[in-house]
Design an enzyme around this catalytic site. Structure first.
Site, short mmCIF file in Angstrom:
data_model
loop_
_atom_site.label_atom_id
_atom_site.label_comp_id
_atom_site.label_asym_id
_atom_site.label_seq_id
_atom_site.Cartn_x
_atom_site.Cartn_y
_atom_site.Cartn_z
N HIS A 138 5.76 0.91 19.54
CA HIS A 138 4.77 1.63 18.45
C HIS A 138 4.71 2.85 18.11
CE1 HIS A 138 0.60 0.33 16.72
NE2 HIS A 138 0.98 1.25 15.98
N ILE A 139 5.87 3.20 17.72
CA ILE A 139 6.22 4.74 17.58
C ILE A 139 6.55 5.05 16.09
CG2 ILE A 139 7.11 5.22 19.82
CD1 ILE A 139 10.02 4.83 18.78
N GLU A 145 -0.09 -6.22 22.42
CA GLU A 145 0.66 -4.90 23.08
C GLU A 145 -0.42 -3.97 23.84
OE1 GLU A 145 0.57 -1.59 19.70
OE2 GLU A 145 1.67 -3.03 19.01
N GLY A 164 0.97 -1.23 -0.19
CA GLY A 164 -0.05 -0.01 0.03
C GLY A 164 0.93 1.38 -0.01
N ARG A 165 0.27 2.37 0.59
CA ARG A 165 1.01 3.72 0.30
C ARG A 165 2.27 3.50 1.36
NH1 ARG A 165 -4.11 4.65 2.12
NH2 ARG A 165 -5.67 5.92 0.74
N ILE A 166 2.51 2.99 2.52
CA ILE A 166 3.74 2.80 3.12
C ILE A 166 4.58 1.99 2.53
CG2 ILE A 166 4.69 2.38 5.45
CD1 ILE A 166 1.85 3.29 6.44
N ILE A 184 6.29 -3.37 11.02
CA ILE A 184 5.69 -1.91 11.51
C ILE A 184 4.33 -1.98 10.75
CG2 ILE A 184 7.74 -0.73 11.32
CD1 ILE A 184 7.03 0.54 8.50
N ALA A 185 3.78 -3.09 10.94
CA ALA A 185 2.34 -3.25 10.34
C ALA A 185 1.41 -3.51 11.69
CB ALA A 185 1.98 -4.52 9.36
N ARG A 186 1.03 -4.38 12.06
CA ARG A 186 0.30 -4.75 13.06
C ARG A 186 0.65 -5.95 13.77
NH1 ARG A 186 -1.26 -0.17 13.30
NH2 ARG A 186 -3.17 0.79 13.19
N ARG A 244 -1.93 -8.43 -2.17
CA ARG A 244 -3.14 -9.15 -2.66
C ARG A 244 -3.44 -9.21 -4.09
NH1 ARG A 244 -7.33 -6.27 1.48
NH2 ARG A 244 -5.96 -4.91 1.04
#
Length: 330
Positions: A286-287, A268, A155-157, A237-239, A178
């Site tokens: 998560h920064i 978390e 995606g964007r990131i 850095i996703a989830r 996907r």
């Protein structure tokens, strides 16, 4: 009489004051993390809520608060929302995409580099007073320039990370998503689509930026880690939940992969205890979006969504970034 809204976590005071121009605001300057019963109680009589990723809006919360009209997340991710349940009850969900893309990509690249070059390990070594001389293989890591960058989720990131790797560091970029990107976007990112197995086998540095969903739970587990090079790094850095943290800790301890950089975790703010025991992982809380300018832009966009969704401001009735815009249709 002004509608009432809940600001469920502490946020910039200027943003709260802006909301007060339109609403009766119950804010949370002490930044308590409400459990579900307390969240349900605090939402009583509220037309809207300004939320963060720690605030879970599910069917139980919605059914206890049928007056609720909008939940505005100060995050690009929204796995804390049961979007189908919200849609079924006519509750608008919004998030804050775009404004954090470049900052998060910067951080993801920094975390990847820190893992690859063993920065955290070497700093701890120095702080413990163990550095007494230089030696030829002291904290030797792996190169970034010219290496193969694998991006899981484009995606964007993911695209922003790919551009940094290809254009800034001369990396070969491969990705899995996907679906394939449009040819012009692939060209801008200098990225090549591959299947997931090939991504895992060929990446020197794997960066995970895919969205979380139940189908994505443990998308990277022991079988996937076993496919990676022993010299490879993994950055998430996703989830939390996309990576099986227990399996990753074992892979790091056994040197099945070289290193990892993690900004997100299952459950978390709790971190799997085995991740705290291995030296070859860089851990941050998560920064990835944490610059003043970006967090303020996220807060402002969440406020824009809340204000517009409840019929105020220049965009009344047209919130900028709805997740389920079908609830806005007459």
């Amino acid at each position: 009489m002004k509608p009432s809204v809940l600001v469920a976590r502490a946020v910039f005071p200027e943003v709260v004051e802006r909301l007060r121009q339109h609403f009766e605001v119950e804010d949370n300057p002490a930044d308590e993390v409400f459990d579900k019963p307390e969240l349900i109680r605090r939402l009583q009589g509220k037309a809207g809520a300004f939320t963060t990723g720690s605030v879970v809006i599910d069917a139980e919360v919605l059914d206890a608060n049928p007056q609720l009209k909008v939940v505005a997340n100060m995050a690009v991710g929204y796995n804390n929302f049961d979007v189908p349940a919200c849609t079924a009850r006519g509750v608008l969900c919004t998030n804050t995409p775009d404004v954090l893309t470049e900052t998060t990509a910067d951080f993801g690249f920094a975390l990847m580099m820190a893992a690859a070059r063993r920065i955290s390990e070497s700093e701890h070594y120095l702080r413990r007073g163990e550095w007494h001389k230089w030696f030829y293989d002291q904290f030797t890591g792996s190169d970034i320039h010219g290496a193969t960058l694998g991006v899981l989720g484009m995606g964007r990131i993911g695209q922003a990370i790919a551009r940094r790797g290809a254009l800034g560091f001369g990396m070969r970029v491969i990705y899995h998503n996907r679906s394939c990107l449009a040819p012009d976007i692939e060209s801008q990112c200098r990225a090549t689509y591959v299947d997931k197995e090939r991504l895992l086998r060929e990446s020197d540095h794997l960066v995970i930026v895919m969205p979380y969903s139940p189908a994505a739970h443990h998308a990277i587990g022991a079988p996937e880690l076993a496919l990676m090079k022993p010299t490879a790094t993994l950055t998430n850095i996703a989830r939390g939940g996309i990576v099986d943290d227990a399996a990753l800790a074992r892979a790091l301890a056994d040197k099945r992969i070289a290193a990892a950089g993690l900004d997100v975790y299952e459950g978390e703010p709790a971190v799997h205890p085995d991740l705290l025991k291995v030296p070859n992982v860089v851990l941050t809380p998560h920064i990835a979006s944490a610059t003043v300018a970006t967090r303020r832009a996220m807060a402002d966009l969440a406020a824009d969504n809340l204000i517009a969704a409840l019929g105020f401001g220049p965009n009344a009735g047209k919130p900028p970034t709805p997740l389920n815009p079908e609830v806005l249709r007459p």
